[in-house]
Design a protein around this motif. Structure first.
Motif, PDB file in Angstrom:
ATOM      1  N   GLU A   4       0.811  -1.222   0.000  1.00  0.00           N
ATOM      2  CA  GLU A   4       0.000   0.000   0.000  1.00  0.00           C
ATOM      3  C   GLU A   4       0.843   1.270   0.000  1.00  0.00           C
ATOM      4  N   LYS A   5       2.014   1.239   0.635  1.00  0.00           N
ATOM      5  CA  LYS A   5       2.868   2.430   0.713  1.00  0.00           C
ATOM      6  C   LYS A   5       3.685   2.653  -0.558  1.00  0.00           C
ATOM      7  N   LEU A   6       3.823   1.630  -1.390  1.00  0.00           N
ATOM      8  CA  LEU A   6       4.681   1.731  -2.575  1.00  0.00           C
ATOM      9  C   LEU A   6       3.924   1.704  -3.891  1.00  0.00           C
ATOM     10  N   ARG A   7       2.717   1.205  -3.910  1.00  0.00           N
ATOM     11  CA  ARG A   7       2.025   0.889  -5.166  1.00  0.00           C
ATOM     12  C   ARG A   7       1.788   2.079  -6.082  1.00  0.00           C
ATOM     13  N   ARG A   8       1.767   3.296  -5.545  1.00  0.00           N
ATOM     14  CA  ARG A   8       1.535   4.463  -6.400  1.00  0.00           C
ATOM     15  C   ARG A   8       2.792   4.950  -7.120  1.00  0.00           C
ATOM     16  N   ILE A   9       3.947   4.399  -6.756  1.00  0.00           N
ATOM     17  CA  ILE A   9       5.174   4.798  -7.451  1.00  0.00           C
ATOM     18  C   ILE A   9       5.135   4.195  -8.860  1.00  0.00           C
ATOM     19  N   PRO A  10       5.232   5.026  -9.899  1.00  0.00           N
ATOM     20  CA  PRO A  10       5.233   4.467 -11.259  1.00  0.00           C
ATOM     21  C   PRO A  10       6.462   3.584 -11.483  1.00  0.00           C
ATOM     22  N   VAL A  11       6.218   2.441 -12.110  1.00  0.00           N
ATOM     23  CA  VAL A  11       7.298   1.504 -12.429  1.00  0.00           C
ATOM     24  C   VAL A  11       7.347   1.323 -13.937  1.00  0.00           C
ATOM     25  N   VAL A  12       8.503   1.648 -14.510  1.00  0.00           N
ATOM     26  CA  VAL A  12       8.750   1.405 -15.918  1.00  0.00           C
ATOM     27  C   VAL A  12       9.674   0.206 -16.009  1.00  0.00           C
ATOM     28  N   VAL A  13       9.168  -0.877 -16.604  1.00  0.00           N
ATOM     29  CA  VAL A  13      10.016  -2.037 -16.844  1.00  0.00           C
ATOM     30  C   VAL A  13      10.907  -1.671 -18.024  1.00  0.00           C
ATOM     31  N   LEU A  14      12.212  -1.673 -17.782  1.00  0.00           N
ATOM     32  CA  LEU A  14      13.207  -1.318 -18.798  1.00  0.00           C
ATOM     33  C   LEU A  14      14.130  -2.515 -18.914  1.00  0.00           C
TER      34      LEU A  14
END
Length: 149
Positions: A85-95
């Motif tokens: 819940e504390k991390l899920r809003r961080i956008p993650v770009v799979v590179l």
């Protein structure tokens, strides 16, 4: 407009050459953002959860995540981030170097915000990193990293 704000970017990458290319891309494009680097999935989760040596690190505004990592696979890292819940809003770009349809589908099913295949050509790689940065810094409105709702 978000263009005057600089952001913290966490690069999760075990290939020293790709780390160097990403750093060079940030420098060549005069990217003001702060690039933090960890080399495996366990370090990524420790960084994000501010554990141990990462206790004083900032919460990143954007994560660039390779899939093929030692100790804890990038897919597992993505799953852990989006389940927290504390991390899920961080956008993650799979590179990543993988162009596998299975990896693409699985990444989006795990709620990756974008999936980008790493070009092998230096100039194209630089261009990809610049475009990711442009999009997430000047186009997208990111939540403040210290806001928890």
């Amino acid at each position: 407009m978000n263009d005057l704000r600089w952001i913290d970017v966490l690069l999760v990458e075990d290939d020293p050459g790709d780390v160097l290319l990403t750093r060079e891309a940030f420098e060549l494009n005069k990217v003001r953002n702060k690039l933090h680097v960890v080399n495996d999935g366990e370090q990524a989760m420790a960084f994000l959860r501010k554990e141990g040596e990462y206790a004083d690190m900032p919460r990143p505004d954007l994560i660039l995540l390779d899939l093929n990592l030692p100790r804890k696979d990038g897919r597992e890292v993505l799953q852990d981030i989006k389940a927290d819940e504390k991390l899920r809003r961080i956008p993650v770009v799979v590179l990543t170097t993988s162009e596998s349809e299975e990896d693409i589908l699985r990444s989006y099913n795990l709620h990756a915000n974008a999936y980008v295949s790493k070009p092998v050509d230096f100039d194209q790689f630089i261009n990809v990193v610049r475009r990711i940065d442009d999009f997430f810094v000047t186009v997208v409105k990111l939540p403040s990293s210290d806001q928890h709702y």
